[in-house]
Design a protein around this motif. Sequence first.
Motif, PDB file in Angstrom:
ATOM      1  N   GLY A 312       0.799  -1.227   0.000  1.00 37.58           N
ATOM      2  CA  GLY A 312       0.000   0.000   0.000  1.00 37.58           C
ATOM      3  C   GLY A 312       0.825   1.268   0.000  1.00 37.58           C
ATOM      4  N   GLN A 313       2.120   1.163  -0.346  1.00 34.92           N
ATOM      5  CA  GLN A 313       3.010   2.324  -0.316  1.00 34.92           C
ATOM      6  C   GLN A 313       3.343   2.782  -1.736  1.00 34.92           C
ATOM      7  OE1 GLN A 313       6.062   0.097   1.665  1.00 34.92           O
ATOM      8  NE2 GLN A 313       5.597   0.980   3.669  1.00 34.92           N
ATOM      9  N   ARG A 314       3.439   4.098  -1.923  1.00 31.56           N
ATOM     10  CA  ARG A 314       3.922   4.602  -3.209  1.00 31.56           C
ATOM     11  C   ARG A 314       5.377   4.197  -3.402  1.00 31.56           C
ATOM     12  NH1 ARG A 314       3.947  10.555  -3.830  1.00 31.56           N
ATOM     13  NH2 ARG A 314       4.115  10.216  -6.086  1.00 31.56           N
ATOM     14  N   VAL A 370     -11.290   5.593   1.540  1.00 37.09           N
ATOM     15  CA  VAL A 370      -9.998   4.908   1.423  1.00 37.09           C
ATOM     16  C   VAL A 370      -9.972   3.695   2.341  1.00 37.09           C
ATOM     17  CG1 VAL A 370      -7.498   5.145   1.665  1.00 37.09           C
ATOM     18  CG2 VAL A 370      -8.858   7.091   0.852  1.00 37.09           C
ATOM     19  N   GLU A 371     -10.551   3.816   3.512  1.00 34.64           N
ATOM     20  CA  GLU A 371     -10.570   2.696   4.456  1.00 34.64           C
ATOM     21  C   GLU A 371     -11.293   1.494   3.853  1.00 34.64           C
ATOM     22  OE1 GLU A 371     -11.805   1.766   9.126  1.00 34.64           O
ATOM     23  OE2 GLU A 371     -12.536   3.585   8.114  1.00 34.64           O
ATOM     24  N   LEU A 379      -5.291  -5.047   1.839  1.00 31.02           N
ATOM     25  CA  LEU A 379      -4.062  -4.443   2.345  1.00 31.02           C
ATOM     26  C   LEU A 379      -4.110  -4.343   3.877  1.00 31.02           C
ATOM     27  CD1 LEU A 379      -3.636  -1.528  -0.215  1.00 31.02           C
ATOM     28  CD2 LEU A 379      -2.356  -3.685  -0.137  1.00 31.02           C
ATOM     29  N   PRO A 380      -2.952  -4.267   4.537  1.00 30.54           N
ATOM     30  CA  PRO A 380      -2.935  -4.115   5.991  1.00 30.54           C
ATOM     31  C   PRO A 380      -3.694  -2.864   6.423  1.00 30.54           C
ATOM     32  CG  PRO A 380      -0.748  -4.677   5.166  1.00 30.54           C
ATOM     33  CD  PRO A 380      -1.594  -4.396   3.974  1.00 30.54           C
ATOM     34  N   ALA A 381      -4.439  -2.976   7.480  1.00 27.61           N
ATOM     35  CA  ALA A 381      -5.243  -1.858   7.962  1.00 27.61           C
ATOM     36  C   ALA A 381      -4.372  -0.632   8.206  1.00 27.61           C
ATOM     37  CB  ALA A 381      -5.971  -2.251   9.244  1.00 27.61           C
ATOM     38  N   GLY A 382      -4.763   0.470   7.622  1.00 22.99           N
ATOM     39  CA  GLY A 382      -4.055   1.727   7.820  1.00 22.99           C
ATOM     40  C   GLY A 382      -2.971   2.010   6.795  1.00 22.99           C
ATOM     41  N   THR A 387      -0.821   6.298   3.308  1.00 16.59           N
ATOM     42  CA  THR A 387      -0.218   6.720   2.046  1.00 16.59           C
ATOM     43  C   THR A 387      -1.024   7.852   1.414  1.00 16.59           C
ATOM     44  OG1 THR A 387       0.782   4.564   1.596  1.00 16.59           O
ATOM     45  CG2 THR A 387       0.344   5.977  -0.300  1.00 16.59           C
ATOM     46  N   VAL A 388      -2.327   7.679   1.339  1.00 16.37           N
ATOM     47  CA  VAL A 388      -3.183   8.697   0.731  1.00 16.37           C
ATOM     48  C   VAL A 388      -3.195   9.962   1.578  1.00 16.37           C
ATOM     49  CG1 VAL A 388      -5.551   9.264   0.051  1.00 16.37           C
ATOM     50  CG2 VAL A 388      -4.606   7.009  -0.468  1.00 16.37           C
TER      51      VAL A 388
END
Length: 491
Positions: A312-314, A370-371, A379-382, A387-388
């Motif tokens: 979930g990371q850019r 987004v949540e 994806l892992p919670a949070g 990222t957003v």
Amino acid sequence: MSEAAPIRPIPADQVGEWAYEADVVVAGFGVAGAAAAVGAAQSGADVLVLERTGGWGGAAAMAGGFIYMGGGTPVQKACGFEDSVDDMKAFMKAALGPGTDDAKIDVYCEGSVDHYHWLADECGVPFKMSFWGEPGWEPPADDGLQYSGGENSAPFSTTIRPAPRGHIPQMQNKRESAERGGGYMLMKPLTDKAAELGVRSEYDMRVQALIVDADGRVVGLRAKQYGKDVDVRARRGVVLATGSFAYNNQMLESFAPKMVNRPAASIEEHDGRAIQMAQAIGADLAHMDAAEVAYFCDPQLFTRGILVNGRGQRYINEDTYPGRVGQATLYENQNQSFVVIDEAAYEEGASRPTATPELRHRPTWVAETVEELEAEMGLPAGALQSTVEVYNRHAEQGVDPLFGKKAEWVKPIGTPIAAIDMRGLTGGFTLGGLRTSVDSEVLHVTGDPIPGLFAAGRCTAGVCAGGYASGASLGDGSFFGRRAGISAAKN
């Protein structure tokens, strides 16, 4: 993959009869082979081209057609762009590495304007004096110039003056006649020029092995034509131009395992045969792990969103050259990627012209927050939320301090929000191959040229050592192909 193990070199004294003969014999009639044939013929040589298929063209004829040229070409000037040889050198050495052959890049850049004139004025390749400035793998129409390597994006644009260097031969009815796109409009004039110069060609000729005399000089090729072995004599030199090893899984497993079963922008004839033939007489190799990697999504979409990995990371600035996105996805992020984009940005991107409508994917997941999207993506919670949140915080000011995305593409991500599942959607072709000199001589592992043997195109390690820019293959294939032909003719 090749049908048989590489054949060892054949001693010339074991040849009973030469079925064909020429001053210069070229193996392969793609862009490097065609340029070599023209270069040799213009130098006064009698030239014979051996082509494995039933006609000229190779992968080049089916390519989008970018030719990487710069330093102040007529197209660049007509479109209002300033470029210099030094800027071109600096960008290529920064973007196509690490480990670039700087001597090869130097002669390429210093000879780039001359190469343009050779293609356009001497060979008749048409170029339209117009620029396409939107995101895309290539222009959607017949424009002749585009940024094709990320020159105008971070990190390069912060230290090197950007200029577009992707030159595309002009074509007609691009969408209706895709088989006659930019690559075809490069190959047709080159092969017409070869025919005009008296170059002969033999088709259905699959090269098998090099023929070497007692002094170690390459004096010909053995090929299989219509199931029969034929020997071809080269009085001055042999030029190898048979393409990459993208379709040889055994070689991929040895040198570029992440590219196994991922060929794209390539053809099945790219089986590495020429590389193995030259290896059998001691040829050196370079950058066999390098590959161009395409990211199979329309840049009009992902430039307007963000790209995140499996955590979930850019991981990259989304406005860069899409080939850099592909490499970063496959090599640095385990081929795990998602396009995260809001409804307004998606609709805007989908409304813009594109050359690749087949890559305009529909969202895989859509959510109101987004949540919710993060949960649907697994994806892992949070993770995605943070990222957003960070991206939007800076996007409110029109900046991207993490990756340097240009302000025109930096907008807060709103809702509804969607994600496109891009996991595993990459592919490409190999960039490594035979080590050659700036004059396209094939080099032995000792560093010395192998007498009588020359090579160009994707069977060689050209200007790309790791990174890539669209146009580098047709660019260095035609540039060093021409030099190979000239060198062989003078040999």
